[in-house]
Enzyme design. Structure first.
Site, PDB file in Angstrom:
ATOM      1  N   MET A 100       0.797  -1.731   0.133  1.00 43.37           N
ATOM      2  CA  MET A 100      -0.097   0.263   0.169  1.00 43.37           C
ATOM      3  C   MET A 100       0.661   1.649  -0.485  1.00 43.37           C
ATOM      4  O   MET A 100       0.547   2.341   0.481  1.00 43.37           O
ATOM      5  CB  MET A 100      -1.202   0.108   1.555  1.00 43.37           C
ATOM      6  CG  MET A 100      -1.868  -1.851   1.301  1.00 43.37           C
ATOM      7  SD  MET A 100      -3.340  -0.863   2.062  1.00 43.37           S
ATOM      8  CE  MET A 100      -3.018  -0.710   3.205  1.00 43.37           C
ATOM      9  N   ALA A 106       4.136   4.054   1.015  1.00 46.23           N
ATOM     10  CA  ALA A 106       5.365   4.180   2.499  1.00 46.23           C
ATOM     11  C   ALA A 106       5.857   3.684   2.407  1.00 46.23           C
ATOM     12  O   ALA A 106       6.125   2.690   3.889  1.00 46.23           O
ATOM     13  CB  ALA A 106       3.552   4.634   3.595  1.00 46.23           C
ATOM     14  N   LEU A 107       6.921   2.916   1.413  1.00 39.32           N
ATOM     15  CA  LEU A 107       7.294   1.824   1.761  1.00 39.32           C
ATOM     16  C   LEU A 107       8.304   1.708   3.199  1.00 39.32           C
ATOM     17  O   LEU A 107       9.552   3.035   3.113  1.00 39.32           O
ATOM     18  CB  LEU A 107       7.975   1.175  -0.097  1.00 39.32           C
ATOM     19  CG  LEU A 107       7.503   1.397  -1.054  1.00 39.32           C
ATOM     20  CD1 LEU A 107       7.915   0.950  -2.292  1.00 39.32           C
ATOM     21  CD2 LEU A 107       6.137   0.126  -0.614  1.00 39.32           C
ATOM     22  N   HIS A 141       9.491  -3.414   2.836  1.00 37.19           N
ATOM     23  CA  HIS A 141       9.324  -3.782   1.871  1.00 37.19           C
ATOM     24  C   HIS A 141      10.653  -3.667   1.152  1.00 37.19           C
ATOM     25  O   HIS A 141      10.594  -4.766   0.063  1.00 37.19           O
ATOM     26  CB  HIS A 141       8.431  -2.766   1.253  1.00 37.19           C
ATOM     27  CG  HIS A 141       7.238  -2.078   2.161  1.00 37.19           C
ATOM     28  ND1 HIS A 141       7.061  -1.755   2.706  1.00 37.19           N
ATOM     29  CD2 HIS A 141       5.922  -3.161   2.111  1.00 37.19           C
ATOM     30  CE1 HIS A 141       5.371  -1.348   3.597  1.00 37.19           C
ATOM     31  NE2 HIS A 141       5.174  -2.811   3.172  1.00 37.19           N
ATOM     32  N   ASP A 145       2.644  -9.128   8.939  1.00 38.21           N
ATOM     33  CA  ASP A 145       1.339  -9.354   9.440  1.00 38.21           C
ATOM     34  C   ASP A 145       0.983 -10.899   9.125  1.00 38.21           C
ATOM     35  O   ASP A 145       0.512 -11.600   8.352  1.00 38.21           O
ATOM     36  CB  ASP A 145       0.686  -8.608   8.064  1.00 38.21           C
ATOM     37  CG  ASP A 145       0.629  -7.337   7.974  1.00 38.21           C
ATOM     38  OD1 ASP A 145       0.607  -6.689   9.267  1.00 38.21           O
ATOM     39  OD2 ASP A 145       1.603  -6.815   7.326  1.00 38.21           O
ATOM     40  N   ILE A 162      11.105  -7.232   9.298  1.00 38.41           N
ATOM     41  CA  ILE A 162      12.308  -6.208   9.648  1.00 38.41           C
ATOM     42  C   ILE A 162      12.445  -4.974  11.122  1.00 38.41           C
ATOM     43  O   ILE A 162      11.400  -4.010  10.898  1.00 38.41           O
ATOM     44  CB  ILE A 162      12.933  -5.448   8.195  1.00 38.41           C
ATOM     45  CG1 ILE A 162      12.648  -6.462   7.558  1.00 38.41           C
ATOM     46  CG2 ILE A 162      14.413  -4.523   8.443  1.00 38.41           C
ATOM     47  CD1 ILE A 162      13.948  -7.680   7.412  1.00 38.41           C
ATOM     48  N   SER A 201       3.792   1.025   7.902  1.00 35.91           N
ATOM     49  CA  SER A 201       3.905   2.417   7.310  1.00 35.91           C
ATOM     50  C   SER A 201       3.626   3.262   8.741  1.00 35.91           C
ATOM     51  O   SER A 201       3.944   4.526   7.746  1.00 35.91           O
ATOM     52  CB  SER A 201       3.263   2.257   5.514  1.00 35.91           C
ATOM     53  OG  SER A 201       4.233   1.281   5.076  1.00 35.91           O
TER      54      SER A 201
END
Ligand code: PAF
Length: 278
Positions: A28, A30-31, A35, A148, A174, A184
């Site tokens: 989504m 806002a890396l 990511h 997640d 991480i 994010s």
């Protein structure tokens, strides 16, 4: 690196790269470095790496949360290019949903616990958008973060139940140097909240320590509630101790199976989740 905002252009481009293996990282935006670790893994394992950036409205059950979700496309594209990404698919909501989907996905038990319980409809939105993205990109492998943990279980089900011909690779969470899991949402934390945020990881490690020292699940949960009562900046939503595979609550830990400690807490108006596996 190519950046597309339509399904047509993306598919046309990917069709012209026939016979190349595709690694796909849905995001989504806002890396952060979490990511980027997924992108680098995909880069190492596939001929082409595709990243989608789409703040999916159907998975937000809180309109304020959707409004405040950070949107940083230019910055994201710079990071992706440096990490070796080949294609970015960044559609608008109209492109993804010319009509609101009528289909409803229900992930059974996963809807009733933790994220499913506290964010009704969230996994329906995640499942539908990820299924659409898999159809658009047709990846050989897809990369998700362990942070997640419940989303990983949901996507696993989605892949099996819809027979998607792809492999899901789950990568480690991480963390910042002080233990805070990268997210994010962290950029929405005030300086004061950011300074307190590592307490979340601290509470996961404390849970592990108490469990390994022989304390019962009930006693650990009660000590963690006390821990958060002393830090009134936090509002603890849940702290669950589960089997790592099924995510079902357990009555005691066992050397035969992995345990997951999973948490969601609000801090300074930002909802944060994390987990620890041992
Ligand atoms: O994890 C996320 O960022 C989102 O839930 C996902 C998988 C990109 C679907 O919108």
């Amino acid at each position: 690196m190519e950046v597309f905002d339509t399904i047509n252009e993306t598919q046309k481009h990917l069709k012209s790269s026939q016979n190349k293996t595709i690694g796909f990282v849905p995001t989504m935006g806002a890396l952060h470095h979490g990511h980027i670790a997924l992108i680098k893994k995909s880069f190492a394992e596939n001929d082409l790496t595709v990243c989608s950036i789409f703040v999916n409205p159907t998975q937000f059950n809180n309109p304020e949360d959707l409004k405040k979700y950070p949107r940083t496309l230019d910055e994201d594209c710079k990071m992706l290019e440096e990490a070796g990404c080949d294609v970015v698919f960044a559609p608008t909501a109209e492109e993804m949903y010319p009509n609101l989907p009528q289909i409803k996905l229900n992930f059974g038990y996963l809807e009733e616990i933790m994220e499913g319980k506290f964010r009704p409809g969230h996994f329906n939105g995640v499942g539908i958008v990820v299924a659409k993205l898999f159809h658009i990109v047709k990846p050989n492998k897809t990369y998700f973060g362990q942070k997640d943990i419940q989303q990983v279980a949901v996507i696993n089900r989605l892949i099996k139940d819809f027979s998607f011909d792809l492999e899901m690779i789950v990568c480690d969470t991480i963390r910042e140097n002080d233990g805070l899991a990268m997210s994010s949402r962290n950029r929405r934390l005030s300086d004061e909240a950011r300074a307190m945020a590592p307490k979340i990881y601290e509470s996961l490690k404390l849970g592990e320590k108490l469990l390994l020292a022989g304390e019962s699940i009930e006693s650990v949960k009660s000590k963690i509630s006390d821990f958060y009562r002393t830090y009134s900046e936090f509002e603890l939503e849940y702290y669950e101790i589960t089997d790592f595979e099924s995510l079902e609550s357990i009555s005691k830990i066992s050397p035969e199976r992995k345990t997951a400690i999973i948490i969601a807490a609000h801090l300074g108006g930002v909802r944060l989740i994390d987990n620890y596996i041992f």
